[in-house]
Enzyme design. Structure first.
Site, PDB file in Angstrom:
ATOM      1  N   LYS A  52      -0.843  -7.291   4.322  1.00  0.00           N
ATOM      2  CA  LYS A  52       0.284  -6.763   5.089  1.00  0.00           C
ATOM      3  C   LYS A  52       0.968  -7.828   5.942  1.00  0.00           C
ATOM      4  O   LYS A  52       2.152  -7.713   6.265  1.00  0.00           O
ATOM      5  CB  LYS A  52      -0.197  -5.627   6.001  1.00  0.00           C
ATOM      6  N   SER A 100      -1.108   3.260  11.968  1.00  0.00           N
ATOM      7  CA  SER A 100      -2.362   3.093  12.706  1.00  0.00           C
ATOM      8  C   SER A 100      -3.291   2.210  11.888  1.00  0.00           C
ATOM      9  O   SER A 100      -4.466   2.097  12.155  1.00  0.00           O
ATOM     10  CB  SER A 100      -3.014   4.452  12.993  1.00  0.00           C
ATOM     11  N   GLU A 123      -4.310   4.159  -7.895  1.00  0.00           N
ATOM     12  CA  GLU A 123      -4.257   5.081  -6.764  1.00  0.00           C
ATOM     13  C   GLU A 123      -5.549   5.867  -6.648  1.00  0.00           C
ATOM     14  O   GLU A 123      -6.227   6.109  -7.653  1.00  0.00           O
ATOM     15  CB  GLU A 123      -3.184   6.141  -7.028  1.00  0.00           C
ATOM     16  N   GLY A 146      -4.706  11.232  -4.098  1.00  0.00           N
ATOM     17  CA  GLY A 146      -3.330  10.934  -3.693  1.00  0.00           C
ATOM     18  C   GLY A 146      -2.573  10.355  -4.868  1.00  0.00           C
ATOM     19  O   GLY A 146      -2.134   9.214  -4.830  1.00  0.00           O
ATOM     20  N   ASP A 194       0.300  10.844  -6.197  1.00  0.00           N
ATOM     21  CA  ASP A 194       1.750  11.056  -6.243  1.00  0.00           C
ATOM     22  C   ASP A 194       2.477   9.982  -7.051  1.00  0.00           C
ATOM     23  O   ASP A 194       3.394  10.290  -7.814  1.00  0.00           O
ATOM     24  CB  ASP A 194       2.318  11.103  -4.825  1.00  0.00           C
ATOM     25  N   SER A 226      -6.870  -6.144  -1.648  1.00  0.00           N
ATOM     26  CA  SER A 226      -5.756  -6.133  -0.701  1.00  0.00           C
ATOM     27  C   SER A 226      -6.156  -6.314   0.753  1.00  0.00           C
ATOM     28  O   SER A 226      -5.340  -6.753   1.563  1.00  0.00           O
ATOM     29  CB  SER A 226      -4.957  -4.844  -0.868  1.00  0.00           C
TER      30      SER A 226
END
Lengths: 324, 324
Positions: free
Chosen positions: A58, A83, A210, A214, A216, A310
């Site tokens: 990130k 968060s 994924e 989740g 999606d 990651s």
């Protein structure tokens, strides 16, 4: 219409991001494991973003985005809602660039996450989940009130371009790959890495992984229409996003070869392998791509496979319960 | 009398070992941590032997020793006594060199350790602790019966020379160091690294770190007479050795600047830092040197400090209990 005009992100953007983060972000190492290769029949290369600054990829996107602000924008500061790792990424990038950062967190977020974010010099602004206002709207209102710039966690061209530098560095080190497995939450890392990988290794098949709870993005990919999921329950907390974004969804459709899902049990098994055999502390979300390869759902035998680890930000007490 | 004639180990032996293990042992990475440096006021460099083949520095010494056997000795095989990292190191080195290896383990050793050793192609020979014969005597008798060569875990010139290559690689990468912290069980890693470090960085102060419950080497160092400890109870299972050896004791006296001890609680705190902040899975024994720096018992502020992370072989279930 070129990529920039369309609002999407192209190779030139990733390349420019790489220049901006050079010497600031870590050029993280690439790990290999003979045991993993034997188990899977692949030759696998793991990009260790768990060793990135603040412990996750990130930082790449946050630093790239903050470094592109005008002096006036920089003076007025940034606002982010997270968060998790995005909070710490924006906080650290802000400190390094001298840009005030306010991070919006739910009032019931773990104290340790608030402290970590404050430790990087950011202001933590709490909002009350129960009050009904959603976090994004709260953060957008705060940014407007302050004249600050909102830095979204994934659906932003400079964030996506920054995340793509992880795949750029990986392939520069390994040479061409047949497959690249990337975890998928909101799709920032996945779409940025897909652009970079396909530029540097045109034949590569990029796969997003994924958590099953989740799924999606997988459903969005299959149906080619944006699907949502509400508050998925999974240990992969970095992939609890509700949906792909306005920018990441078309990029995923264009650049990603396939999507797959893995169960929480498969994530724990992948973590166990990474920790016990490869001696790498990787968080549940960070083990998604590894779990995807281990699942055998795609036939990667005989292939050169890139895997993005990651991040590595875990509470050891919580992780210990997974392995107990 | 030169080092070889005295049975001790000198720089030339470490240098020769480095040539023998080149391309076979991993040249492990060196990690740094801004947070560790801030906490301790040092500039610290961590040699990551947790990433070594079979997960610990022990491979260096075992491979060097086995590679020096004559064709006739190699044909007759080797015997080692260990239920820890030395077992797997000899087993793997034997497999790579085509040398039959028999590993003596107590009959009540954990099944997982026997399996790991067999997994590397070695024969596991069980002995009965309750029968009264000690393990070393049992292994020596077995070696004699078979005409095999006994490969002791630390008190052997080729083993010590091999272990010293860890410090050689570290200092070749970092340049001169002011301090080098090394864990100490039987003193093989410590004495080999001390020889290498003092050759490459003559002003370096080498420090051995032991668990408080097994402080025999520290007492031996202070009194200059060999002290023993029986079955020390510590989580640092690689440092449960009874004493320094015939070769390692004089080498420690000659080359080591100081010894210190750390408690099991300090070891767990060092592990927590390495796992949570540096994302490195390090076993309790492997965290001894880090705990030594963190203890502040020696004033390393402002200095360039090398730290050997000796290994990363942990059972995650057991480790989880430490962090719970």
């Amino acid at each position: 219409m070129d990529d920039l005009a369309s609002g999407l992100v192209g190779w030139a953007d990733v390349d420019a991001a790489a220049e901006r983060i050079a010497g600031v972000a870590h050029r993280t190492p690439v790990a290999t494991s003979g045991t993993f290769d034997s188990l899977t029949g692949t030759r696998a290369f793991f990009k260790c973003e768990n060793f990135q600054r603040m412990g996750a990829f990130k930082f790449r996107g946050a630093y790239n985005a903050l470094s592109r602000l005008s002096p006036d924008q920089a003076r007025r500061g940034v606002v982010a809602f997270s968060s998790g790792n995005h909070a710490q990424a924006v906080a650290l990038a802000g400190r390094l660039l001298g840009i005030p950062a306010a991070i919006v967190m739910p009032a019931d977020a773990p104290e340790v996450k608030m402290d970590a974010t404050r430790g990087y010099g950011a202001e933590v602004v709490l909002y009350d989940r129960a009050a009904g206002e959603d976090r994004e709207a709260f953060a957008a209102r705060l940014a407007t009130e302050r004249g600050a710039t909102l830095i979204p966690p994934f659906d932003h061209p400079h964030v996506i371009a920054g995340q793509g530098t992880a795949a750029k560095e990986l392939i520069e080190e390994t040479g061409p790959l047949d497959w690249l497995f990337v975890c998928c939450g909101g799709g920032g890392l996945l779409s940025g890495c897909a652009v970079a990988a396909r530029h540097l290794s045109p034949g590569v098949k990029v796969v997003g992984v994924e958590p099953a709870a989740g799924d999606d993005a997988t459903r969005s990919f299959r149906t080619r229409s944006l699907q949502r999921v509400d508050n998925p329950v999974t240990i992969a907390d970095g992939a609890r996003t509700q949906s792909l974004g306005r920018i990441t969804f078309p990029m995923v459709l264009e650049h990603v070869h396939d999507m797959l899902t893995v169960t929480d049990e498969e994530i724990v098994e992948a973590m166990r392998f990474l920790w016990e055999r490869m001696k790498l502390v990787v968080e549940p979300t960070g083990a998604l791509a590894t779990a995807g390869v281990l699942s055998g759902r795609l036939d990667t035998r005989g292939a050169r496979v890139g895997v993005i680890l990651s991040g590595g930000n875990v509470d050891l007490r919580a992780a210990a319960r997974l392995f107990a």
